[in-house]
Write a protein that holds these residues in place. Structure first.
Motif, PDB file in Angstrom:
ATOM      1  N   TYR A 194      -5.758  -3.723   4.037  1.00 23.82           N
ATOM      2  CA  TYR A 194      -5.081  -3.094   2.901  1.00 23.82           C
ATOM      3  C   TYR A 194      -5.291  -3.779   1.552  1.00 23.82           C
ATOM      4  CZ  TYR A 194      -2.557  -0.244   6.322  1.00 23.82           C
ATOM      5  OH  TYR A 194      -2.235   0.635   7.325  1.00 23.82           O
ATOM      6  N   SER A 195      -5.792  -5.010   1.527  1.00 21.31           N
ATOM      7  CA  SER A 195      -5.918  -5.682   0.221  1.00 21.31           C
ATOM      8  C   SER A 195      -7.057  -5.054  -0.589  1.00 21.31           C
ATOM      9  CB  SER A 195      -6.166  -7.184   0.403  1.00 21.31           C
ATOM     10  OG  SER A 195      -7.367  -7.395   1.104  1.00 21.31           O
ATOM     11  N   ASP A 196      -6.962  -5.160  -1.913  1.00 21.40           N
ATOM     12  CA  ASP A 196      -8.017  -4.617  -2.778  1.00 21.40           C
ATOM     13  C   ASP A 196      -9.283  -5.455  -2.686  1.00 21.40           C
ATOM     14  OD1 ASP A 196      -6.504  -2.472  -3.935  1.00 21.40           O
ATOM     15  OD2 ASP A 196      -5.340  -3.998  -4.966  1.00 21.40           O
ATOM     16  N   SER A 253       0.835  -1.218   0.000  1.00 21.67           N
ATOM     17  CA  SER A 253       0.000   0.000   0.000  1.00 21.67           C
ATOM     18  C   SER A 253       0.868   1.266   0.000  1.00 21.67           C
ATOM     19  CB  SER A 253      -0.933   0.005   1.211  1.00 21.67           C
ATOM     20  OG  SER A 253      -0.207   0.283   2.406  1.00 21.67           O
TER      21      SER A 253
END
Length: 477
Positions: free
Chosen positions: A207-209, A151
């Motif tokens: 934080y992952s999409d 990120s």
């Protein structure tokens, strides 16, 4: 074509402790078969086997450590595996999480933080490999720092984070944050901080999409206090980018038409031959050979999560009914002893094999009429899918992947041809017992029973099916 970097702490058949390894060993192959460019990255443990030794590619320096990258392949496939080679951390006897005596590695946080840093270097094409992924697919807490660290990067790849079991989170004391030398801007309650401690899994969840888990129902369940283990609020907040994709099974290994472990191969068209597996299993286990008696099978870890306590509570009643019960598994010592006591008291009704035996597992799947899987929670589960493929109807609790893969036998599901097993709601012995009795009533009607068996055997639990869903997701993000 998408370039996909698949990061996992374990990969079957190189090293395995649980279901994550099965996914890491199967999904990349299925995606490659769909013409995608997939690379698996994992630590280079001493215990790795079943692959050619890794050849040296390069050395990458992260956090004052010189780390080698080696290259090998998943057996019988073209899928490249990159091994993160740092002997002080990974060249020890034991498994990825414990030493030989089952004691957790004291430096497990350091190990997986280093692994995550290397994944980031590879993902940003800073590892001299001249290959940059479009998507980094991370799995469980051991890779949770990857989406967090990425990120902070410009022009980073997209990130997917898959939860295989919410119960394992990788939580460490707050001073670990400083010791691991992690970037200060990630240390806050919406980041890696969890009640003053460092949480690896939060890196993936925050934080992952996109977040996936291994079944649609489990994706709903982890947003509740019962299954969210303190992170249900964050998961509910991420709900728009959270979905469940059911794991596949290895349809080559688990196939009643070609299975080398079973006494008689068969298919949906030759269901009459299935009974020969029952009589062979009865003979092997020392149970009275009787083709007409319903045989209940169970394979699994003997722990409360799997609902074995419910089975034990029902056994007193079951042994008075015209049926037999065959169990294979190991786990909680007190449960093992109680099961063995039943087997001694009722040798013509109950067979208990402690341990794991691949050969016997296949024979129980093929030889049983019903397969018991009364789990309290089950993110995905595999045995209920194996069972259906073998025309052995599962009796399951309505949770996680069990709810998504087994269709209860009811008047409307019989009519529309989807019924493939027996489902109950509450994790109480009475509910399990009633469902077994209901299944036995249906078993007494051979025509209807065969219809249900064929429904179950027709289902597509292949990895190709799951891989197509993941591919659609990669394209979307």
């Amino acid at each position: 074509m998408k370039k996909i970097l698949f990061a996992s702490s374990e990969t079957h058949p190189l090293i395995k402790t649980g279901g994550l390894a099965d996914v890491a060993g199967s999904l990349p192959i299925a995606l490659t078969n769909l013409d995608q460019d997939v690379r698996v990255i994992m630590p280079h443990y001493q215990g790795i086997k079943n692959c050619e030794p890794g050849r040296y590619l390069c050395t990458v320096r992260v956090n004052n450590c010189d780390v080698n990258l080696l290259e090998t392949h998943l057996p019988e496939s073209d899928v490249v595996v990159w091994l993160v080679d740092y002997p002080p951390y990974f060249n020890h006897p034991g498994n990825p999480y414990h030493d030989e005596n089952g004691i957790p590695w004291p430096d497990i946080g350091d190990r997986f933080a280093l692994f995550c840093r290397i994944v980031v270097e590879v993902a940003m094409n800073r590892a001299y490999l001249d290959w940059k992924p479009d998507v980094v697919h991370c799995n469980d807490w051991q890779t949770g720092l990857v989406p967090a660290l990425l990120s902070l990067e410009e022009h980073r790849p997209a990130t997917v984070f898959t939860i295989h079991n919410m119960a394992y989170q990788g939580v460490f004391p707050s001073n670990a944050y400083t010791l691991l030398n992690l970037p200060g801007q990630l240390w806050h309650p919406d980041g890696l901080e969890y009640h003053g401690m460092l949480s690896f899994i939060k890196g993936g969840l925050s934080y992952s999409d996109w977040i996936t888990t291994v079944s649609p129902t489990y994706a709903q369940e982890i947003q509740t206090p019962e299954f969210g283990y303190g992170l249900e609020g964050l998961l509910a907040h991420r709900q728009p980018t959270l979905s469940g994709i059911i794991n596949g099974i290895d349809t080559k290994v688990w196939n009643p038409e070609t299975d080398p472990f079973i006494a008689q191969t068969y298919s949906g068209k030759t269901l009459g031959k299935k009974v020969l597996n029952k009589t062979a299993l009865q003979a092997r286990l020392g149970l009275p050979v009787n083709a007409d008696l319903p045989l209940l099978g169970l394979i699994g870890r003997l722990v409360d999560q799997k609902g074995i306590d419910l089975v034990l509570s029902c056994l007193k009643e079951l042994v008075n009914m015209p049926l037999q019960f065959a169990l294979l598994g190991s786990g909680d010592n007190s449960i093992q002893v109680r099961l063995q006591d039943f087997a001694r008291l009722y040798p013509d009704k109950v067979s208990v094999t402690i341990g794991y035996d691949e050969n016997l597992a296949h024979q129980i799947e093929a030889g049983s009429d019903l397969f018991l899987m009364p789990s309290r929670f089950e993110p995905c589960g595999l045995n209920q899918m194996y069972s259906q493929r073998y025309g052995t109807l599962p009796v399951v609790r309505k949770t996680g992947g069990l709810a998504d893969t087994v269709v209860d036998t009811l008047p409307d599901t019989i009519k529309n041809g989807t019924a493939s097993g027996f489902v109950f709601n509450d994790a109480v012995p009475g509910a399990l017992l009633e469902t077994i009795k209901r299944a036995l009533v249906v078993h007494a009607n051979p025509k209807l029973w065969q219809e249900l068996q064929r429904n179950a055997m027709r289902k597509d639990f292949s990895w190709e099916n799951s891989a197509n869903q993941y591919l659609a997701l990669y394209r979307e993000i």
